[in-house]
Design a protein around this motif. Sequence first.
Motif, PDB file in Angstrom:
ATOM      1  N   ARG A  58      12.899  24.193 -42.188  1.00 24.51           N
ATOM      2  CA  ARG A  58      14.314  24.196 -41.804  1.00 24.51           C
ATOM      3  C   ARG A  58      15.084  25.268 -42.573  1.00 24.51           C
ATOM      4  O   ARG A  58      15.983  25.911 -42.033  1.00 24.51           O
ATOM      5  CB  ARG A  58      14.938  22.824 -42.066  1.00 24.51           C
ATOM      6  N   SER A  59      14.728  25.467 -43.837  1.00 23.32           N
ATOM      7  CA  SER A  59      15.455  26.424 -44.662  1.00 23.32           C
ATOM      8  C   SER A  59      15.267  27.865 -44.194  1.00 23.32           C
ATOM      9  O   SER A  59      16.052  28.747 -44.548  1.00 23.32           O
ATOM     10  CB  SER A  59      15.031  26.299 -46.131  1.00 23.32           C
ATOM     11  N   PHE A  60      14.221  28.118 -43.398  1.00 22.32           N
ATOM     12  CA  PHE A  60      13.981  29.455 -42.865  1.00 22.32           C
ATOM     13  C   PHE A  60      14.457  29.613 -41.426  1.00 22.32           C
ATOM     14  O   PHE A  60      14.410  30.712 -40.871  1.00 22.32           O
ATOM     15  CB  PHE A  60      12.481  29.789 -42.914  1.00 22.32           C
ATOM     16  N   SER A  61      14.889  28.528 -40.797  1.00 19.75           N
ATOM     17  CA  SER A  61      15.150  28.555 -39.358  1.00 19.75           C
ATOM     18  C   SER A  61      16.294  29.487 -38.974  1.00 19.75           C
ATOM     19  O   SER A  61      16.202  30.206 -37.970  1.00 19.75           O
ATOM     20  CB  SER A  61      15.421  27.140 -38.837  1.00 19.75           C
ATOM     21  N   ASP A  62      17.376  29.490 -39.745  1.00 18.57           N
ATOM     22  CA  ASP A  62      18.500  30.365 -39.424  1.00 18.57           C
ATOM     23  C   ASP A  62      18.077  31.832 -39.532  1.00 18.57           C
ATOM     24  O   ASP A  62      18.362  32.643 -38.642  1.00 18.57           O
ATOM     25  CB  ASP A  62      19.673  30.082 -40.366  1.00 18.57           C
ATOM     26  N   TYR A  63      17.377  32.149 -40.614  1.00 20.68           N
ATOM     27  CA  TYR A  63      16.885  33.516 -40.795  1.00 20.68           C
ATOM     28  C   TYR A  63      15.964  33.921 -39.658  1.00 20.68           C
ATOM     29  O   TYR A  63      16.094  35.008 -39.094  1.00 20.68           O
ATOM     30  CB  TYR A  63      16.151  33.625 -42.137  1.00 20.68           C
TER      31      TYR A  63
END
Length: 210
Positions: free
Chosen positions: A190-195
């Motif tokens: 989830r922490s990489f999803s926006d990127y």
Amino acid sequence: MVESYLRQSALAHLGLEARDPSGQEAAPVRLQEKTLPAAVNLRGDPSDEGFLSAVHQALGVALPLEPNTVASSERTAVLWLGPDEWLAVSHDDEPTAESRLAERLREALADFHASVTEVGESLACIHIAGPRAADVIAKGCPLDLHPGVFAAGHCAQSHVAKAAVTLHRVSDAGAPGAASGPGYDLYTRRSFSDYLWRWLSDAAREYLGA
């Protein structure tokens, strides 16, 4: 399990649900965030016929034993991650889907040396499809995505740009019932999803005339 009223997609802040989907089917690249995955990491001994049978009974699909392959039923896909490790996923809107999936496996495997870990709340799934989808992914991924070696029903752990992903080719171009072009599910933290979403969107711009 996270309370259902607290659950939201990893990319909810981007307002993707408000986008107009009309005309997207003909686009050379199509991006969407898929429903929060119910995902369970499973580990066990693939040489134990009893273990394989118990998992098959619990999931309704046999574990894939060939490296980098996927076994699917109507509701569940099981991705091969390693010689004794798999990821079972289901894109189900029901908030308890993951806990029910894990419970079925734990009950079936109570007498076996195995582990069942719920991991869906830590993941996001971005779906990319279209005739130029593989070209977009290839800009940041070292995998050979040629359909001769990575066709529908194959998966691999790799990276796209700087984001670790598990890549699942869910359909081939021209497959019955499939939209134009191949389709891929990209599972990432989830922490990489926006990127990852923003990187894919930027990488697709040249094919969209943007």
